[in-house]
Design a protein around this motif. Structure first.
Motif, PDB file in Angstrom:
ATOM      1  N   LEU A  49       0.857  -1.240  -0.113  1.00  0.00           N
ATOM      2  CA  LEU A  49      -0.106   0.151   0.052  1.00  0.00           C
ATOM      3  C   LEU A  49       0.743   1.425   0.079  1.00  0.00           C
ATOM      4  N   THR A  50       2.116   0.935  -0.052  1.00  0.00           N
ATOM      5  CA  THR A  50       3.183   2.239   0.024  1.00  0.00           C
ATOM      6  C   THR A  50       3.322   2.473  -1.489  1.00  0.00           C
ATOM      7  N   ASN A  51       2.954   1.469  -2.349  1.00  0.00           N
ATOM      8  CA  ASN A  51       3.276   1.714  -3.785  1.00  0.00           C
ATOM      9  C   ASN A  51       1.889   2.362  -4.346  1.00  0.00           C
ATOM     10  N   PRO A  52       2.120   3.490  -5.033  1.00  0.00           N
ATOM     11  CA  PRO A  52       0.899   4.064  -5.634  1.00  0.00           C
ATOM     12  C   PRO A  52      -0.113   3.225  -6.342  1.00  0.00           C
ATOM     13  N   GLU A  53       0.616   2.455  -7.230  1.00  0.00           N
ATOM     14  CA  GLU A  53      -0.247   1.536  -8.054  1.00  0.00           C
ATOM     15  C   GLU A  53      -0.990   0.543  -7.382  1.00  0.00           C
ATOM     16  N   ASP A  54      -0.072   0.001  -6.430  1.00  0.00           N
ATOM     17  CA  ASP A  54      -1.137  -1.039  -5.542  1.00  0.00           C
ATOM     18  C   ASP A  54      -1.941  -0.400  -4.768  1.00  0.00           C
ATOM     19  N   ARG A  55      -1.727   0.579  -4.072  1.00  0.00           N
ATOM     20  CA  ARG A  55      -2.830   1.303  -3.486  1.00  0.00           C
ATOM     21  C   ARG A  55      -4.221   1.838  -4.321  1.00  0.00           C
ATOM     22  N   ALA A  56      -3.795   2.120  -5.587  1.00  0.00           N
ATOM     23  CA  ALA A  56      -5.017   2.420  -6.501  1.00  0.00           C
ATOM     24  C   ALA A  56      -5.487   1.178  -6.803  1.00  0.00           C
ATOM     25  N   THR A  57      -5.019   0.062  -6.932  1.00  0.00           N
ATOM     26  CA  THR A  57      -5.727  -1.212  -7.088  1.00  0.00           C
ATOM     27  C   THR A  57      -6.649  -1.579  -5.820  1.00  0.00           C
ATOM     28  N   TYR A  58      -5.944  -1.497  -4.530  1.00  0.00           N
ATOM     29  CA  TYR A  58      -6.625  -1.773  -3.420  1.00  0.00           C
ATOM     30  C   TYR A  58      -7.972  -0.970  -3.258  1.00  0.00           C
ATOM     31  N   GLN A  59      -7.710   0.355  -3.622  1.00  0.00           N
ATOM     32  CA  GLN A  59      -8.889   1.321  -3.400  1.00  0.00           C
ATOM     33  C   GLN A  59     -10.073   1.080  -4.341  1.00  0.00           C
ATOM     34  N   ASP A  60      -9.699   0.823  -5.519  1.00  0.00           N
ATOM     35  CA  ASP A  60     -10.748   0.352  -6.864  1.00  0.00           C
ATOM     36  C   ASP A  60     -11.298  -0.792  -6.343  1.00  0.00           C
ATOM     37  N   PHE A  61     -10.699  -1.897  -5.891  1.00  0.00           N
ATOM     38  CA  PHE A  61     -11.354  -3.051  -5.542  1.00  0.00           C
ATOM     39  C   PHE A  61     -12.232  -3.141  -4.365  1.00  0.00           C
ATOM     40  N   GLN A  62     -11.911  -2.144  -3.351  1.00  0.00           N
ATOM     41  CA  GLN A  62     -12.833  -1.897  -2.414  1.00  0.00           C
ATOM     42  C   GLN A  62     -13.929  -1.180  -2.631  1.00  0.00           C
ATOM     43  N   ARG A  63     -13.777  -0.327  -3.680  1.00  0.00           N
ATOM     44  CA  ARG A  63     -15.198   0.489  -4.040  1.00  0.00           C
ATOM     45  C   ARG A  63     -16.070  -0.581  -4.841  1.00  0.00           C
ATOM     46  N   PHE A  64     -15.469  -1.321  -5.730  1.00  0.00           N
ATOM     47  CA  PHE A  64     -16.021  -2.626  -6.332  1.00  0.00           C
ATOM     48  C   PHE A  64     -16.611  -3.436  -5.253  1.00  0.00           C
ATOM     49  N   LEU A  65     -16.142  -3.882  -4.366  1.00  0.00           N
ATOM     50  CA  LEU A  65     -16.665  -4.703  -3.405  1.00  0.00           C
ATOM     51  C   LEU A  65     -17.843  -4.135  -2.461  1.00  0.00           C
ATOM     52  N   VAL A  66     -17.865  -2.841  -2.239  1.00  0.00           N
ATOM     53  CA  VAL A  66     -18.960  -2.151  -1.782  1.00  0.00           C
ATOM     54  C   VAL A  66     -20.201  -2.340  -2.612  1.00  0.00           C
ATOM     55  N   PHE A  67     -20.143  -2.249  -3.825  1.00  0.00           N
ATOM     56  CA  PHE A  67     -21.347  -2.327  -4.752  1.00  0.00           C
ATOM     57  C   PHE A  67     -21.815  -3.776  -4.689  1.00  0.00           C
ATOM     58  N   VAL A  68     -20.781  -4.820  -4.539  1.00  0.00           N
ATOM     59  CA  VAL A  68     -21.028  -6.171  -4.495  1.00  0.00           C
ATOM     60  C   VAL A  68     -22.008  -6.497  -3.016  1.00  0.00           C
ATOM     61  N   MET A  69     -21.319  -5.729  -1.947  1.00  0.00           N
ATOM     62  CA  MET A  69     -22.008  -5.881  -0.738  1.00  0.00           C
ATOM     63  C   MET A  69     -23.602  -5.308  -0.644  1.00  0.00           C
ATOM     64  N   ILE A  70     -23.725  -4.327  -1.461  1.00  0.00           N
ATOM     65  CA  ILE A  70     -24.949  -3.503  -1.608  1.00  0.00           C
ATOM     66  C   ILE A  70     -26.098  -4.623  -2.045  1.00  0.00           C
ATOM     67  N   ALA A  71     -25.842  -5.149  -3.292  1.00  0.00           N
ATOM     68  CA  ALA A  71     -26.659  -6.158  -3.862  1.00  0.00           C
ATOM     69  C   ALA A  71     -26.735  -7.250  -2.930  1.00  0.00           C
ATOM     70  N   LEU A  72     -25.625  -7.911  -2.203  1.00  0.00           N
ATOM     71  CA  LEU A  72     -25.789  -8.852  -1.516  1.00  0.00           C
ATOM     72  C   LEU A  72     -26.645  -8.993  -0.050  1.00  0.00           C
ATOM     73  N   GLU A  73     -26.642  -7.474   0.295  1.00  0.00           N
ATOM     74  CA  GLU A  73     -27.560  -7.261   1.605  1.00  0.00           C
ATOM     75  C   GLU A  73     -29.009  -6.976   1.179  1.00  0.00           C
ATOM     76  N   ALA A  74     -29.198  -6.369  -0.053  1.00  0.00           N
ATOM     77  CA  ALA A  74     -30.439  -5.891  -0.323  1.00  0.00           C
ATOM     78  C   ALA A  74     -31.195  -7.306  -0.749  1.00  0.00           C
ATOM     79  N   PHE A  75     -30.620  -7.778  -1.732  1.00  0.00           N
ATOM     80  CA  PHE A  75     -31.326  -8.855  -2.537  1.00  0.00           C
ATOM     81  C   PHE A  75     -31.991 -10.106  -1.750  1.00  0.00           C
ATOM     82  N   PRO A  76     -30.860 -10.737  -0.474  1.00  0.00           N
ATOM     83  CA  PRO A  76     -31.674 -11.794   0.191  1.00  0.00           C
ATOM     84  C   PRO A  76     -32.954 -11.274   0.996  1.00  0.00           C
ATOM     85  N   GLN A  77     -32.902 -10.151   1.506  1.00  0.00           N
ATOM     86  CA  GLN A  77     -34.227  -9.632   1.955  1.00  0.00           C
ATOM     87  C   GLN A  77     -35.342  -9.433   1.409  1.00  0.00           C
TER      88      GLN A  77
END
Length: 500
Positions: free
Chosen positions: A104-132
């Protein structure tokens, strides 16, 4: 090919997910404050926008957690920050287990981490709403479906879509505050949600069923108008005033606020000096609540997940884990009851638990032995204290707050402890005297404070976790405001703090 290579290969696709652009230069304090207030007003508007087509008999399995998840039952922001928190926990677990080992001290790896986290948030929105929605907890209103001439499945899809849109709005509102405003959007929404619940818990006089008002002050006025003074001054009357009248919850809320402010201000300060700039002095503060109150979010999120999974299994005929009260997601027996959180005296004092005038679920507990009710409290206390310690250690190790990481950060900035050799190893050895101990002590203290608040109750039923979160966030928001004003008056400080 390991998961790190997969993430790097998927990085171009993650980058296509829209995000709020960062400011290219310094944002003035007035503009930051304006963005923060604007997003806060938008949040209050959205939590009052109901989900179209939702049946009033729908069950919100996370209802008691909505305050500190900054959601509102039945609104398009019902999910609140839940998906963001869940995605963060999952990502921290992957990092902690070494499955993801990006630098995470590497700018490219940090950008990869942050972009993956944003993607994972959208996945979690669907996973929390859909089962209910699919599981029948959030039901479509059949009258609305008939009026529109569409099948209930279409209305169910619209309910899911509204919840998904609400979850996405929270994500981008958080980004606006984090990049253009003051502090964190997630923290701001939690503070707003819990503060609103406390204010409503103090002053709400409207009760649709009639009788005793829900707000503490209107309730006390109602009691003095409807109970004889002789009764209120008796032992039973004083118990009624303190417990049912909300005086105990009010006192507990005030005491917990003062204790958290005291704990936030208690710290060990390590003196620092710059090896190139003579006279440049600083201090590295190690707070008593070093890992903040985030461990309690993790503990309660885990409890909420366990109880909700038990509820879904119960709805599908799996009843050996415990039964749930009809029309609610509240466990009333079995292991699920023992693992559920305690939120007020009505959950652990046997006389209150079984009193129909105080507890609407009392008939379900009439035959429950008192020892099981007390065992429920003991298990919850163990979960809070032990869980607080474990999650505090986990958070410190995985978020870069451990002694080794902090020592390297201080060394890279050119600072050292006066009188000691300039070396990360020396810094780590000194920090290791404090950080591990303070982490354990702080986690235990937060667990105990949460337990006390839950046992005695809080104003607005925000729970001990919610109250601790609100006070801690308010304290840090005050610090952020002070820092922003200071850097605005002294622009050179922005360069020293790395903001320009």
């Amino acid at each position: 090919m390991d998961i790190n290579d997969v993430l790097r290969r998927l990085q171009p696709y993650f980058e296509r997910i829209p995000s709020v652009e960062r400011p290219k230069g310094h944002v003035p304090f007035k503009e930051k404050f304006g963005w923060t207030v604007a997003i806060l007003l938008l949040y209050f508007i959205l939590v009052n926008v109901p989900v179209f087509g939702l049946d009033p008999s729908s069950i919100d399995i996370f209802a008691q957690y909505r305050a500190f998840f900054a959601g509102a039952t039945g609104s398009i922001l019902a999910l609140g920050i839940g998906p963001i928190v869940t995605a963060s926990i999952v990502l921290q677990l992957l990092v902690g287990a070494g499955i993801i080992s990006l630098d995470l001290t590497n700018p490219e790896d940090r950008a990869t981490y942050q972009d993956f986290q944003r993607f994972l948030v959208f996945v979690m929105i669907a996973l929390e709403a859909f089962p209910q929605v699919v599981g029948g907890l959030l039901k479509p209103n059949l009258d609305v479906a008939n009026a529109l001439g569409v099948p209930p499945s279409v209305l169910s899809f619209l309910i899911f879509l509204q919840l998904f849109i609400g979850g996405v709005l929270i994500v981008y509102m958080d980004e606006v505050v984090s990049k253009w405003g003051i502090g964190s959007g997630v923290s701001l929404f939690i503070l707003a949600s819990i503060s609103q619940a406390i204010v409503v818990g103090l002053f709400n006089w409207f009760n649709p069923q009639g009788g005793m008002p829900p707000g503490v002050f209107p309730r006390l006025v109602w009691m003095f108008q409807n109970y004889p003074l002789e009764y209120l001054l008796s032992t039973d009357g004083l118990i009624t005033l303190f417990v049912d009248g909300g005086i105990l919850a009010l006192i507990t809320t005030i005491i917990i606020i003062l204790l958290v402010v005291f704990a936030e201000g208690t710290r060990v300060e390590i003196p620092l000096a710059h090896h190139l700039v003579r006279g440049a002095r600083g201090r590295f503060p190690i707070k008593l609540i070093y890992a903040s109150v985030l461990p309690m979010i993790f503990v309660r999120a885990l409890q909420a997940l366990i109880v909700s999974v038990g509820f879904m299994l119960y709805n599908n005929g799996v009843k050996f884990l415990g039964e749930y009260a009809p029309g609610t997601a509240t466990p009333i027996s079995g292991i699920m009851y023992l693992l559920s959180p305690v939120n007020s005296p009505y959950d652990w004092v046997p006389a209150f638990v079984k009193d129909p005038s105080r507890n609407s679920l009392a008939p379900y507990f009439a035959d429950m032995p008192d020892w099981m009710i007390i065992l429920h409290l003991i298990i919850d206390a163990t979960i809070l204290i032990v869980g607080g310690i474990l999650f505090a250690k986990f958070w410190v190790e995985t978020s870069g707050m451990d002694a080794k990481t902090v020592a390297n950060q201080i060394a890279r900035s050119g600072l050292q402890i006066p009188g000691f050799r300039k070396s990360p190893q020396v810094l780590e050895r000194i920090l290791s005297r404090y950080i591990p101990k303070v982490t354990i002590l702080g986690g235990a203290i937060i667990g105990v404070l949460t337990l006390i608040a839950n046992m005695l109750g809080t104003v607005g039923n925000v729970s001990g976790t919610g109250l601790l979160l609100a006070v801690s966030i308010a304290y840090r928001f005050y610090e952020d405001l002070t820092r922003e004003q200071l850097t605005e008056m002294h622009p050179m400080l922005r360069k020293f703090l790395g903001e320009e």
